[in-house]
Design a protein around this motif. Structure first.
Motif, mmCIF file in Angstrom:
data_model
loop_
_atom_site.group_PDB
_atom_site.id
_atom_site.type_symbol
_atom_site.label_atom_id
_atom_site.label_comp_id
_atom_site.label_asym_id
_atom_site.label_seq_id
_atom_site.Cartn_x
_atom_site.Cartn_y
_atom_site.Cartn_z
ATOM 1 N N ALA A 97 39.441 39.109 52.309
ATOM 2 C CA ALA A 97 39.918 40.475 52.126
ATOM 3 C C ALA A 97 40.285 40.737 50.667
ATOM 4 N N GLN A 98 40.881 39.754 50.025
ATOM 5 C CA GLN A 98 41.263 39.909 48.616
ATOM 6 C C GLN A 98 40.016 40.073 47.736
ATOM 7 N N PHE A 99 38.986 39.322 48.040
ATOM 8 C CA PHE A 99 37.736 39.468 47.299
ATOM 9 C C PHE A 99 37.162 40.869 47.484
ATOM 10 N N PHE A 100 37.100 41.317 48.732
ATOM 11 C CA PHE A 100 36.579 42.658 48.997
ATOM 12 C C PHE A 100 37.372 43.713 48.235
ATOM 13 N N TYR A 101 38.689 43.583 48.277
ATOM 14 C CA TYR A 101 39.558 44.579 47.638
ATOM 15 C C TYR A 101 39.324 44.615 46.130
ATOM 16 N N ARG A 102 39.296 43.466 45.506
ATOM 17 C CA ARG A 102 39.125 43.427 44.050
ATOM 18 C C ARG A 102 37.752 43.949 43.631
ATOM 19 N N GLU A 103 36.740 43.671 44.432
ATOM 20 C CA GLU A 103 35.413 44.203 44.117
ATOM 21 C C GLU A 103 35.361 45.716 44.316
ATOM 22 N N ASP A 104 35.979 46.174 45.403
ATOM 23 C CA ASP A 104 35.937 47.609 45.713
ATOM 24 C C ASP A 104 36.607 48.450 44.637
ATOM 25 N N VAL A 105 37.754 48.009 44.126
ATOM 26 C CA VAL A 105 38.498 48.845 43.176
ATOM 27 C C VAL A 105 37.811 48.901 41.811
ATOM 28 N N LYS A 106 36.809 48.074 41.593
ATOM 29 C CA LYS A 106 36.094 48.142 40.318
ATOM 30 C C LYS A 106 35.277 49.419 40.181
ATOM 31 N N LEU A 107 34.885 49.998 41.296
ATOM 32 C CA LEU A 107 34.079 51.215 41.288
ATOM 33 C C LEU A 107 34.931 52.420 41.645
ATOM 34 N N SER A 120 32.181 57.545 42.956
ATOM 35 C CA SER A 120 30.844 57.045 42.600
ATOM 36 C C SER A 120 30.100 56.488 43.814
ATOM 37 N N ARG A 121 30.814 56.240 44.905
ATOM 38 C CA ARG A 121 30.183 55.711 46.121
ATOM 39 C C ARG A 121 29.564 56.809 46.978
ATOM 40 N N ARG A 122 29.837 58.055 46.626
ATOM 41 C CA ARG A 122 29.467 59.159 47.513
ATOM 42 C C ARG A 122 27.956 59.246 47.741
ATOM 43 N N SER A 171 39.298 68.653 47.693
ATOM 44 C CA SER A 171 39.240 67.408 46.915
ATOM 45 C C SER A 171 39.286 66.198 47.835
ATOM 46 N N GLY A 172 40.154 66.252 48.841
ATOM 47 C CA GLY A 172 40.228 65.156 49.803
ATOM 48 C C GLY A 172 38.951 65.025 50.607
ATOM 49 N N ALA A 173 38.367 66.162 51.010
ATOM 50 C CA ALA A 173 37.119 66.132 51.770
ATOM 51 C C ALA A 173 35.992 65.540 50.942
ATOM 52 N N HIS A 174 36.009 65.799 49.633
ATOM 53 C CA HIS A 174 34.961 65.279 48.759
ATOM 54 C C HIS A 174 34.953 63.748 48.767
ATOM 55 N N LEU A 175 36.123 63.165 48.907
ATOM 56 C CA LEU A 175 36.240 61.703 48.870
ATOM 57 C C LEU A 175 36.377 61.061 50.250
ATOM 58 N N ALA A 176 36.505 61.888 51.285
ATOM 59 C CA ALA A 176 36.957 61.395 52.594
ATOM 60 C C ALA A 176 36.068 60.308 53.192
ATOM 61 N N LYS A 177 34.761 60.387 52.987
ATOM 62 C CA LYS A 177 33.856 59.428 53.624
ATOM 63 C C LYS A 177 33.391 58.322 52.677
ATOM 64 N N CYS A 178 33.867 58.342 51.427
ATOM 65 C CA CYS A 178 33.340 57.407 50.423
ATOM 66 C C CYS A 178 33.640 55.951 50.743
#
Length: 699
Positions: free
Chosen positions: A330-340, A344-346, A391-398
């Motif tokens: 989980a820590q690996f996933f978290y650290r990788e995820d916050v890099k982006l 940008s994932r949209r 703004s929240g909807a723009h990011l909601a599914k990312c």
């Protein structure tokens, strides 16, 4: 066996059953046993379904020692079929043989379609000892499992192989054989803490004898003991238990006697969002979290419920290794995820199919963002709320394409919020990402802010409108897209947040979002189908707490505005049931004859014999018409329905004193116009004629 009532015990010893198998079996056992004992006419007292992973048991108190004698009247064939030329036919003879009597002993009785033969069937009651072996065998065979298995050379199927059987009536063994296993009085204790055989003296000794052998067969007692030991272990660890009913239920059918082990993990993992740590513990391992009793902060500890008190350090060591591995991932996933950056994932959402005819998740996200703002404008919410929602909807599914959510789908929304906050997004917008999934279930809270509520409603309406427009409408047996749950989510959010949204306008706004998508239903067809669907859900939702007749009466006139509908129903609920019934009675009479009225408006009563009640009714009508119009415009429904309640006695007295259908055509027509005018005036408020009616079953 004794001639007095005895307690009955059936225990089926098995190889370890999955938790869900135990729960399903214990739910089914009482009904199965009650039905079979009723068919045998064996009276009994309280019934308890007991069980653990290694055993399913049924304990029934006070089972009668024998059936009562049976004497019942039985109707046989029609007389015309029972006799021919005065002689009994085979039908008469067979009926007499069935009853154990001569044809001459049969009687003739009048039935709904003529004369029939009848007689008395008498049957001596049998001892329970003769009946119980067969009924217990059939009971075991009837226990339902999601998936059964066979073992050895036999054809008998059960959730897991049967290892032993106990069947006792009082102190006597009931002879039963199932899958080659014969019943006796010998059970078995806890696999590790009391592995030997347990000889039971009598059925009533069962629970206590098992408890002494470290087996808590009563699920309720086992749950209470588990919670007590969890609370004590959390205190001993310097913290407070994070209580979780789901985990209690999950662990309940995994142990025979609950023991608690306190485990730990490195503090470095506390950099993870709390929900991630708890989900690792909860979702994968079924462990409980622990908070600091003073600060409320999550502690680097967890509580594991295990089935033995032996070698706790060894168990702890193994559990710690598992938690460490899970948290490292989980820590690996978290650290990788916050890099982006989350935004940008949209674009990657374009590669996920929402529904093959309705497009990708990206297309849905774009529709929801637009619709959230449209709904906000319909509700005339302030611009800052609309901006936060969009703004929240723009990011909601990312976060759906984030590594963490790929591993832990339950954290969608939660991780989006965590990443947004870590990347500097305002808390108001970040909360929308999390809250637009609310409510997740019937017991969950709805979105706590207007911005979150707008996106929650938009997301569900987009799904509902799209699915209904291409014919994906729930049936009585299937709802693969969770449309009933989505509809209830919309309604609950509107009511909880006091949002006065017109459903028809909302459906139309959502329909507009599908421009360019080939739909099967027109805008009007969609509104009609979805409006009916929402109305039925709204009826059920409000009827849980408000009178069903009031809900139905208001639903006929205000289903498009759920908040307004609830206000009307609450105003009716303020009237006593007696008053509601009187109102319903008199307006039903008025409505039933209103359609006979010719065109035109009523005028003041005229003719030779104008009764005072008629004059009073017309004056009361004029006053009521003005008040209802004013109150409906302002939403003052308490005042409007009070006025109706005050008016009802005038209408009641009118029907006593005045004959509406008089021979004088002019007078009759004027009286009918008054009935129609009354019905139409009050129809803007509610269908009053439905008040006091017994509710009909929902379709």
């Amino acid at each position: 066996m004794s001639n007095e009532a005895s307690d009955l015990l059936l225990e089926i010893g098995v190889e370890e059953l999955p938790s869900s198998f135990v729960e399903a079996a214990l739910r089914a056992l009482p009904d199965l046993a009650t039905k079979r004992l009723a068919e045998l006419r064996l009276r009994h007292g309280a019934m308890r379904a007991l069980g653990t992973p290694r055993r399913l048991a049924l304990l029934v108190s006070g089972v009668a020692a024998r059936q009562p004698d049976l004497e019942e009247e039985v109707t046989g064939p029609p007389v015309k079929a029972a006799f021919k030329d005065g002689a009994p036919t085979k039908a008469a003879e067979a009926f007499a043989q069935k009853l154990g009597c001569a044809v001459a002993d049969l009687r003739r009785v009048e039935g709904p379609k003529g004369e029939y033969l009848a007689g008395t069937r008498r049957e001596a009651g049998k001892p329970a000892a003769e009946l119980l072996p067969e009924v217990l065998a059939s009971l075991v065979a009837a226990i339902p499992f999601r998936k059964s298995m066979r073992w050895g050379k036999g054809e008998f199927a059960f959730g897991r192989p049967i290892q032993w059987l106990v069947a006792l009536s009082g102190a006597d063994v009931i002879p039963v054989e199932i899958a080659g296993v014969r019943s006796g009085r010998t059970s078995r204790g806890h696999r590790f803490l009391a592995p030997g055989e347990i000889a039971l003296g009598a059925a009533r000794d069962y629970v206590e004898a098992m408890r002494a052998a470290h087996v808590i067969v009563d699920p309720g007692e086992r749950a209470r003991l588990m919670r007590e030991r969890l609370l004590a272990a959390a205190r001993d660890a310097g913290g407070a238990l994070i209580e979780d009913d789901f985990l209690i239920g999950e662990n309940l059918s995994l142990v025979e006697e609950p023991h608690v082990i306190v485990g730990s993990f490195e503090e470095r993992f506390l950099e993870l969002p709390e929900r991630v740590i708890l989900e690792v513990a909860r979702g994968h391992q079924r462990y409980f979290g622990v908070r600091d009793a003073k600060t409320g902060a999550l502690l680097p500890k967890y509580l594991a419920v295990v089935n033995t008190a032996e070698a706790p350090e060894k168990i702890k060591s193994g559990n710690d290794k598992t938690m460490r591995a899970r948290l490292s991932d989980a820590q690996f996933f978290y650290r990788e995820d916050v890099k982006l950056p989350l935004a940008s994932r949209r674009e990657k959402l374009g590669g996920i199919v929402f529904q093959k005819r309705l497009g990708s998740v990206l297309a849905k996200a774009e529709r929801v963002e637009r619709l959230a703002r449209e709904l906000g404008l319909l509700l005339m919410l302030p611009e800052p709320t609309l901006v936060a929602a969009a703004s929240g909807a723009h990011l909601a599914k990312c976060d759906l394409v984030a590594l963490m959510v790929g591993e832990f789908p339950e954290l969608q929304g939660e991780m989006g919020r965590a990443y947004a906050l870590a990347q500097g997004v305002s808390p108001e917008v970040a909360d929308v990402i999390r809250d637009h999934y609310l409510p997740k279930g019937a017991a969950d809270a709805t979105a706590p802010t207007h911005a979150g509520a707008l996106v929650a409603i938009a997301d569900r309406l987009d799904t509902l409108v799209g699915c209904f427009a291409i014919g994906l409408i729930p049936t009585s047996t299937a709802d693969p897209y969770g449309l009933r749950r989505a509809c209830l989510g919309v309604l609950r959010t509107l009511l909880d947040r006091d949002l006065d949204l017109r459903l028809g306008a909302a459906f139309s706004a959502a329909y507009d979002g599908y421009a360019g998508v080939k739909l099967d239903a027109s805008r009007e067809e969609l509104a009609a189908r979805l409006g009916e669907f929402f109305a039925e859900r709204l009826r059920g939702l409000l009827s849980d707490r408000l009178p069903q007749d009031a809900v139905l009466a208001c639903l006929r006139v205000a289903a498009d505005r759920p908040l307004d509908l609830r206000a009307r129903v609450r105003a009716i609920d303020a009237l006593s049931p007696e008053v509601r019934a009187r109102v319903g009675e008199v307006f039903k009479r008025a409505t039933n004859i209103a359609d006979k009225a010719p065109p035109g408006e009523p005028v003041a009563p005229f003719g030779q014999d104008v009764h005072a009640s008629e004059t009073a009714l017309f004056a009361g009508y004029l006053k009521l018409r003005e008040q209802i119009a004013s109150d409906v415009r302002s939403g003052a429904y308490d005042s409007a329905f009070k006025a109706v309640a005050d008016f009802a006695p005038l209408l009641h007295q009118y029907f006593i004193d005045v004959f509406v259908m008089t021979d004088d055509a002019a007078v009759r027509d004027n009286r009918l116009r008054l009935m129609r005018a009354l019905s139409e005036t009050c129809a803007s408020l509610a269908r009053l004629e439905l008040l006091g009616e017994a509710p009909r079953a929902a379709s």
